[in-house]
Scaffold this active site. Structure first.
Site, short mmCIF file in Angstrom:
data_model
loop_
_atom_site.label_atom_id
_atom_site.label_comp_id
_atom_site.label_asym_id
_atom_site.label_seq_id
_atom_site.Cartn_x
_atom_site.Cartn_y
_atom_site.Cartn_z
N ASP A 1 59.39 -50.78 101.84
CA ASP A 1 57.95 -51.14 101.47
C ASP A 1 57.18 -50.83 100.53
OD1 ASP A 1 56.20 -53.41 102.15
OD2 ASP A 1 55.06 -52.08 103.69
N GLY B 1 55.27 -54.38 95.99
CA GLY B 1 54.08 -55.00 95.15
C GLY B 1 53.04 -54.04 94.86
N ASN C 1 58.53 -62.97 106.19
CA ASN C 1 58.32 -63.01 104.38
C ASN C 1 58.18 -64.26 104.04
OD1 ASN C 1 59.99 -59.61 104.28
ND2 ASN C 1 57.85 -60.42 104.29
#
Ligand code: IPE
Ligand code: IPE
Ligand code: MG
Length: 245
Positions: A23, A26, A71
C-alpha cells in the site's frame, strides 16, 4: 563509493510464508506531484527485487495483495491503468522469470472470471507453466477475504459437506496449496487488514511500516523479519515457561 548492500538474514521453519499488503503507491506519487499511475509503476518495479530477497532468505511462499475486490470502486481510469500494468508485469517479467528460473512459480488468488479475457488467459498460462516449484508467489488479484470464504463455503456445500467444517473451508480457499502466512507486512502505515487473508491470517503476526510501497527495500525487509523473531506466538495457549505456574 557505492553503499554496501545489507546482508540478508536466513529464516527458519517459523517464517516460511509471508503476506504483503503493498500500500501507499498513490501517496508516493502525490508527494512527488506525479499522477497516481506513476506510483503504481514505481510500485510494480520493486516487486521482483523484494521477491528475490525473500527467497534468498529462505521464505517459500509470498502472497502479494495487488488488487482487492473493493479496488473496483476507484475511478475507471485508475482501474484500467492498474490492470494494464499488471498485465505488463506478468507478460514481460513473470513469464521470463518462470522460463529462466526453475525454482520460481506464480499462482493467482481471487475470482478470475471478471478479469479481461487477455489478463485471465495470461494468469492461466502462468499457472500452467510451472507447478510444484520450491518458491511460490501468490498474486492476490481481484481478491477479497470475504469473497473467498463465501466461495469456499459454497464449494464445500456443492461437494456435499453437511455440516461444513473449518477444515472443509480451508480446503476450498484460493490458498489451499499454501501455508497460512506467519507474517503479514503492510506498507503505508494504515493499521488494518483491508480484507486480506482474513481466514488464513487469524494468527499471523502483523507488521506495519509507514514506508510507502515503492520505497520498500531490503532494509525494510530485515527490520520486519527481526521484529517477527522478537514476537511470541502463543496461538491462544500459554508460553511453556508460564504453563504450570
Ligand atoms: C496500493 O496503493 C495499490 C493498490 C491498492 C492497487 P494505493 O493506490 O492504495 O496507494 P495509497 O494508499 O492511495 O497511497
Ligand atoms: C489494500 O489497499 C489493497 C491493496 C494493497 C491491493 P487499499 O488502499 O485498497 O486499502 P484501504 O482502502 O486503505 O483500506
Ligand atoms: Mg491504499
Amino acid at each position: 563509493m557505492a553503499k554496501k548492500l545489507l546482508e540478508l538474514p536466513t529464516v527458519d521453519e517459523r517464517l516460511q510464508s509471508i503476506g504483503i499488503i503493498m500500500d501507499g503507491n498513490g501517496r508516493w506519487a502525490k508527494k512527488r506531484m506525479l499522477p497516481r499511475s506513476a506510483g503504481h509503476v514505481a510500485g510494480a518495479k520493486i516487486i521482483q527485487k523484494i521477491l528475490e530477497d525473500l527467497r534468498a532468505m529462505g521464505v517459500h511462499h509470498v502472497t502479494l495483495y495487488a488488487f482487492s475486490t473493493e479496488n473496483w470502486k476507484r475511478p475507471k481510469e485508475e482501474v484500467d491503468g492498474l490492470m494494464e500494468l499488471i498485465y505488463k508485469y506478468l507478460d514481460e517479467v513473470v513469464i521470463e522469470k518462470i522460463k529462466t528460473d526453475k525454482d520460481f512459480s506464480m499462482c493467482f488468488l481471487g475470482d478470475k472470471s471478471v478479469l479481461s479475457e487477455k489478463l485471465r488467459s495470461k494468469c492461466i498460462e502462468i499457472e500452467n507453466m510451472a507447478k510444484n516449484r520450491p518458491f511460490v508467489c501468490n498474486l492476490a488479484l481481484n481478491y477479497g477475504g470475504r469473497d473467498e470464504i463465501v466461495h469456499a463455503v459454497n464449494a464445500a456445500i456443492a461437494e456435499g459437506c453437511n455440516p461444513v467444517t473449518a477444515e472443509d473451508i480451508s480446503r476450498h480457499l484460493y490458498t489451499a496449496n499454501s501455508p497460512d502466512p506467519d507474517l503479514i507486512i503492510r506498507t503505508g502505515g494504515d493499521l488494518r487488514v483491508s480484507n486480506f487473508l482474513i481466514w488464513q491470517g487469524a494468527y499471523s503476526e502483523l507488521y506495519v511500516t509507514d514506508t510507502l510501497w515503492p520505497d520498500f527495500n531490503r532494509e525494510e525487509i530485515v527490520k520486519a523479519v527481526n521484529e517477527f523473531y522478537k514476537r511470541k506466538r502463543r496461538f491462544g495457549a500459554l508460553d511453556p515457561e508460564d504453563a504450570g505456574d
